[in-house]
Structures are given as structure tokens and as C-alpha cells.
Motif scaffolding. Structure first.
Motif, short mmCIF file in Angstrom:
data_model
loop_
_atom_site.label_atom_id
_atom_site.label_comp_id
_atom_site.label_asym_id
_atom_site.label_seq_id
_atom_site.Cartn_x
_atom_site.Cartn_y
_atom_site.Cartn_z
N THR A 114 -21.71 0.61 86.91
CA THR A 114 -21.89 0.81 85.47
C THR A 114 -22.56 -0.43 84.88
O THR A 114 -22.06 -1.55 85.07
CB THR A 114 -20.55 1.05 84.76
OG1 THR A 114 -19.91 2.19 85.34
CG2 THR A 114 -20.76 1.28 83.28
N SER A 116 -24.14 -2.29 81.44
CA SER A 116 -24.05 -2.27 79.97
C SER A 116 -24.69 -3.52 79.41
O SER A 116 -24.92 -4.51 80.12
CB SER A 116 -22.58 -2.17 79.52
OG SER A 116 -21.83 -3.26 80.01
N LYS A 119 -25.05 -4.24 72.05
CA LYS A 119 -25.63 -3.25 71.17
C LYS A 119 -26.46 -3.93 70.08
O LYS A 119 -25.98 -4.85 69.40
CB LYS A 119 -24.51 -2.43 70.51
CG LYS A 119 -24.99 -1.23 69.73
CD LYS A 119 -23.82 -0.42 69.23
CE LYS A 119 -24.26 0.83 68.50
NZ LYS A 119 -23.12 1.64 68.03
N CYS A 148 -27.85 4.23 74.56
CA CYS A 148 -27.52 2.81 74.46
C CYS A 148 -26.03 2.64 74.10
O CYS A 148 -25.51 3.34 73.23
CB CYS A 148 -28.38 2.16 73.37
SG CYS A 148 -28.17 0.37 73.21
N CYS A 149 -25.26 1.82 74.81
CA CYS A 149 -25.87 0.78 75.64
C CYS A 149 -25.12 0.65 76.96
O CYS A 149 -24.71 -0.43 77.39
CB CYS A 149 -25.84 -0.55 74.91
SG CYS A 149 -26.92 -0.58 73.48
N SER A 150 -24.95 1.79 77.68
CA SER A 150 -24.27 1.80 78.96
C SER A 150 -24.84 2.94 79.81
O SER A 150 -25.10 4.03 79.31
CB SER A 150 -22.76 1.98 78.78
OG SER A 150 -22.11 2.02 80.03
#
Length: 354
Positions: A114, A116, A119, A148-150
Motif C-alpha cells: 500500500t 500513500s 493530501k 488520491c492519496c492511497s
């Protein structure tokens, strides 16, 4: 000149700076044009001259200035700034090129990743986060895009090293009229959830290293075996075509060992051996001759028919002498040859002169 007559390239860098360029050599080959701009929607416009020109190479080909609002009007004029050659009104927010993502983090859970980032403060709803990755054996990048944002992806092989890069994309057409994306964030390298400096050597596992060593070693060993076989065959062919010359020092060991190759000294020392051999061979012949003479004397007084017998007997005795002589000169053999009624013993290494 009028609105939308020429093509221009408009970029709004993260809603902070505007860059507008045009094809100077094609549109204005003989004139160094000037540029003016203004923000606002009123009929009365306060035009500002460009203070930072982009050159190509000596002619003005673009202008860089600060973003001051959502609505922008531009005007391209001749060199003295009086005659307008091109003008256009546009929404500056539709030409935004976002900045690269900030504070990018990678979170691993076994084979799932994952990614990220922070923001953005403005217009985050118009942005998407794009993740691209590939291993050493991939020819092209594989891409995943999320709001956004992951963004996440799974199925990564823990034995392989992967390269990752991320960027922000502006959504089209809801937010932009041009498909602008940010520059790529710095590329990173990961293997089995661990950050690496590069993937140059990490994709080679110990098993593959062993395979590489064997792949180089086996041809070498095979080549050595073939050369050894060829060498053995060549030695056999060489021995059959060019047989080795026997060394004389083995049959005449005493000549070289006891007399240092002095032939005369060796002959002087071995004269009695040669003489004894001659005497042994001559004795049967002398005895045969004496017996023959005695037989001839006795048989001289006998009748004629007996002379024939005596003659035959003398011939036989003479032949006995020859056989004795031959037996002296010829070694024992398992083969018998018959010549004119006489039996002669022979071996493979001799010949007989008649």
C-alpha cells in the motif's frame, strides 16, 4: 490576428506559476513578438507585460509569470507592443499540472503493498495517485491508479526485487482540459518488504547463482573430456604410423653401463665368448669330416654295390654334420620345415639359406 488563430501550450504549475509558449520560428519567423496578460473577468483589463521571456534562441518563444486567479487573458503583439497578433481568454484552473506527491510511504503486508502520500491542500478531489512498478525481467512498467492519496497492489514475489515510482494525475475532463500529470517521485527499490539501494544483483537467488556456475562449469569439463579422448586417439594413431625407435642401450646394456659405449673395449672383453661360440659350432663339423674319411678307407676294399651304400651313408653323415651346424646356429623352435628330405627346426624370427 484574432482569438484561437495560433496554437499555444499553457501550463499552470500547481496553480502557482503560469507558462505559455508558442512556435516562434513557425508563426513569427521575422519578428520578435511581445507578450501581455491579465487576470479577471471585467471588460476593463489591466494588461501586464511579460517580465520573464523564454527564448528560442534569440527570439521570444514563451512567458513565465505568477498565477493570480482562475480566469486568464493573454495577448501576443508585435515587437513594439501596439499591434495585436493573437489573443485568448481561458480558465487557468483547467491547465493545472500538479506537483510530485510528498511524503510517500510504502506499507508491506506479506505480498501486498500500500502506497500513500500527503493530501494536497487544494483540489485533492481532482487528483489520482498512480503507482508503477516492474522487476528486473519486465520490459514495461505495470501501472495501478487510485483516488488520491492511497493505492495498493498485491501478488509481489518476495524473491524478486521491484522498482517503484509514483505520481499525481489531474482528472480529465472534470477538472482539466489537458491530461497533465506531475513529475515522477524519486524511484525506490524494494525486495521482500525491505528497501534496497538498487536491483542490480538482488534478483539473482543462491539457486540461480549455482545454476549459472554449473552452466559455465559443465561445458568446460565436457571440453576437457573431449580433448583427453582426442589426445589418447592421437597417441594411438601416432604409434601406428610412426612407431617408436628402440633404444639400443637395452639390448646392449653392458656396452653402455660397463664400458660407457666403448665398442672396442666391449669387443675385446667379449672375444672369448664369441670364440667359444665358434668352437662349439665347429666341433661337430670336424668330427663329421674325420668319421667320413675313416668310412671312406674301410669301404674302398668292398664290392661295388656296397660302395653305393657307403656313398649314401657318407652323404648321410655329411648331412648329419650340416644338421649339427644348423642346430648350433638356429635356436630351438616349435616349427619343422622339410628341405630335400631333411627336417629343419625354425621359429618366426629366422630364415634359412640353402
Amino acid at each position: 490576428g484574432g482569438e484561437n488563430v495560433i496554437n499555444t501550450t499553457i501550463i499552470n504549475f500547481n496553480n502557482e506559476k503560469m507558462q505559455i509558449t508558442w512556435a516562434t520560428r513557425k508563426l513569427f519567423p521575422n519578428e520578435n513578438v511581445s507578450f501581455f496578460y491579465t487576470f479577471g473577468e471585467g471588460k476593463r483589463k489591466d494588461w501586464k507585460p511579460c517580465t520573464t521571456y523564454l527564448l528560442d534562441p534569440d527570439y521570444n518563444s514563451g512567458c513565465l509569470f505568477k498565477t493570480e486567479g482562475p480566469t486568464l487573458s493573454i495577448s501576443i503583439r508585435n515587437s513594439n507592443g501596439i499591434e495585436e497578433l493573437f489573443s485568448k481568454n481561458l480558465k487557468a484552473d483547467f491547465y493545472i499540472k500538479p506537483s510530485p506527491p510528498e511524503n510517500v510511504t510504502f506499507f508491506w503486508n506479506e505480498d501486498t503493498l500500500t502506497v500513500s502520500c500527503n493530501k494536497p491542500k487544494r483540489n485533492a478531489r481532482c487528483l489520482k495517485l498512480e503507482l508503477q512498478y516492474k522487476n528486473k525481467f519486465d520490459k514495461e512498467w505495470q501501472s495501478r491508479i487510485s483516488q488520491c492519496c492511497s493505492v495498493g497492489e498485491q501478488g509481489f514475489d518476495p524473491r524478486k526485487c521491484y522498482s517503484f515510482r509514483v505520481r499525481l494525475k489531474r482528472q480529465v475532463p472534470s477538472c482539466n482540459v489537458v491530461n497533465y500529470s506531475s513529475d515522477w517521485e524519486a524511484e525506490t527499490f524494494w525486495m521482500n518488504g525491505t528497501l534496497r539501494d538498487s536491483c542490480d544483483d538482488d534478483d539473482i537467488t543462491p539457486q540461480s547463482k549455482t545454476g549459472i556456475v554449473l552452466s559455465f562449469l559443465l561445458p568446460v569439463l565436457l571440453m576437457m573430456l573431449v580433448l583427453l579422448i582426442l589426445l589418447c586417439k592421437w597417441q594411438r594413431v601416432q604409434m601406428s604410423v610412426l612407431p617408436a625407435i628402440p633404444d639400443p642401450k637395452y639390448p646392449f646394456a653392458d656396452l653402455f653401463n660397463d664400458h660407457n659405449g666403448n665398442l672396442q673395449e666391449w669387443l675385446d672383453k667379449n672375444d672369448h665368448v664369441v670364440l667359444q661360440t665358434k668352437l662349439d659350432c665347429e666341433e661337430p663339423e670336424s668330427i663329421t669330416e674325420a668319421e667320413s674319411q675313416e668310412e671312406d678307407g674301410k669301404n674302398s676294399d668292398k664290392q661295388r654295390p656296397l660302395e653305393k651304400i657307403s656313398t649314401f651313408s657318407g652323404a648321410a653323415e655329411n648331412n648329419d654334420g650340416k644338421e649339427a651346424e644348423i642346430s648350433c646356429l638356429i635356436p630351438a623352435s616349435n616349427t619343422a620345415a622339410s628341405f630335400a628330405g631333411f627336417q629343419v627346426l625354425m621359429n618366426d624370427d629366422m630364415y634359412v639359406m640353402l
